[in-house]
Enzyme design. Structure first.
Site, short mmCIF file in Angstrom:
data_model
loop_
_atom_site.label_atom_id
_atom_site.label_comp_id
_atom_site.label_asym_id
_atom_site.label_seq_id
_atom_site.Cartn_x
_atom_site.Cartn_y
_atom_site.Cartn_z
CG HIS A 176 10.02 75.00 50.60
ND1 HIS A 176 10.97 74.71 51.54
CD2 HIS A 176 9.21 75.94 51.17
CE1 HIS A 176 10.75 75.43 52.64
NE2 HIS A 176 9.68 76.19 52.43
C1 BDR Z 1 6.35 72.52 51.42
O1 BDR Z 1 5.14 72.76 52.13
C2 BDR Z 1 4.31 73.63 51.42
O2 BDR Z 1 3.77 74.60 52.24
C3 BDR Z 1 5.13 74.22 50.31
O3 BDR Z 1 4.33 74.45 49.17
C4 BDR Z 1 6.19 73.19 50.06
O4 BDR Z 1 5.78 72.23 49.11
C5 BDR Z 1 7.50 73.02 52.23
O5 BDR Z 1 7.54 72.36 53.45
#
Ligand code: BDR
Ligand code: CA
Length: 346
Positions: free
Chosen positions: A267
């Site tokens: 992500h």
């Molecule tokens: C996002 O949520 C967090 O757990 C991760 O770091 C990322 O930024 C993904 O949904």
């Protein structure tokens, strides 16, 4: 000319990977890192960032603490995804570098004012700090060159509630403030938004970690295998590889438990990549707003592509990419960086 960046993070395994990637990228200059509560409490986030910067020989980068809680709702954290301290199984040495004496919100405002139109804001955690920074500098949208957000889920299942994504769900009130405030920009400066619909297509594989270690000239061969006992710890000779592998293993094991395969959704690293290489994705503009009132859907990002609301489009949503192009670049850059940093410290 390097692209100046201010990062706001909730480090977090994939936030840490985003940091490795940017430190390893010749196009990027990180001016400061601000810490928000999300994956783990904000003081853990700050500690993780200070420790990561020391590991990477980059302690000159300012790390500032931000909000410990979301604007209105209680804090929710996700140690189950990111480990007890937010770095999976990695145990980084206690950092010796002090935190900035400035609050995260001052850092955002001061940096944006000092270099109008030059700095990209990258947010890979909840939008709490940025929403608070808008209170002291309402012109932030005009002062920043562009904003890049990892957040939201567009016509795609959520990872926090059935329809919401973590960064938005942790602080939906802040997210709405930010989307509204950044609605004033011309099309070429609209915020870039990376939602789960694209970031869940970009998975770092165990063999990518093996390859990073090879490029770093780390030994022994770095193997992440589903049949290994959970919590197997890396013995890599290269410090960055060892910590990266220990962090990623935790994240990958959790992803497997969730039925998403023995791999790591990238992500935050992908959002970081779009901050310096926006050409890696295709985009579709939309008007994005955040559901605050829904009894089932609070924290859901709603994208109006067709103008139902009669409001100008306020973001560019990343909709398509070639995952391997980014992943290979990530592996190459981080592997080389790990080799150089280890080489510099002996
Ligand atoms: C996002 O949520 C967090 O757990 C991760 O770091 C990322 O930024 C993904 O949904
Ligand atoms: Ca994050």
């Amino acid at each position: 000319m390097k692209q100046a960046i201010i990062m706001d993070v909730d480090t977090g395994v994939d936030d840490a990977l985003a940091l490795f990637y940017l430190l390893a990228s010749p196009e990027a200059e990180i001016l400061a890192i601000t810490c928000t509560a999300g994956n783990v409490p904000a003081h853990h986030v700050a500690r993780n960032n200070l420790a990561l910067l020391e590991l990477c020989g980059a302690s000159h980068i300012e790390v500032a603490l931000g909000s410990e809680v979301p604007l209105l709702q209680p804090l929710e954290t996700s140690e189950v995804t990111h480990g007890p301290q937010g770095m999976g199984y990695a145990e980084l040495p206690e950092p010796t570098t002090p935190l900035s004496t400035r609050h995260a919100t001052e850092v955002w405002a001061d940096i944006a004012r000092s270099r109008p139109g030059e700095v990209i804001g990258l947010v890979t955690g909840p939008l709490t700090n940025l929403a608070l920074a808008l209170r002291i500098e309402p012109d932030l949208p005009l002062l920043l060159k562009r904003l890049v957000i990892m957040g939201g889920s567009f016509n795609y299942i959520g990872n926090t509630t059935p329809t919401s994504e973590w960064n938005i769900a942790v602080d939906p009130d802040a997210a709405k403030i930010v989307f509204d405030a950044f609605s004033v920009l011309p099309p070429e400066r609209r915020p870039i938004v990376c939602g789960l619909d694209i970031t869940e297509q970009i998975d770092l594989l165990p063999e990518d970690v093996t390859r990073i270690a090879e490029i770093a000239e780390s030994s022994p061969a770095e193997l992440l295998l589903p049949e290994q006992p959970r919590g197997t710890r890396s013995t890599a000779s290269n410090d960055i590889v060892r910590h990266l592998s220990d962090a990623v293993r935790f994240y990958v094991e959790n992803q497997q438990v969730n039925g998403d395969g023995y791999s790591a959704h990238m992500h935050d690293p992908f959002a970081a990549a779009l901050a310096i290489r926006p050409e890696l994705a295709e985009y579709r503009s939309a008007t994005v707003d955040v559901e605050l009132a829904g009894s089932l859907t609070r924290g859901t990002t709603v994208a109006d592509f067709r103008g139902h609301w009669g409001r100008e489009h306020n973001v560019d949503i990343a909709t398509a990419t070639h995952p391997r192009v980014f992943l290979d670049e990530f592996v190459e850059r981080v592997g080389r960086f790990a080799r150089e940093i280890q080489g510099a410290s002996v």
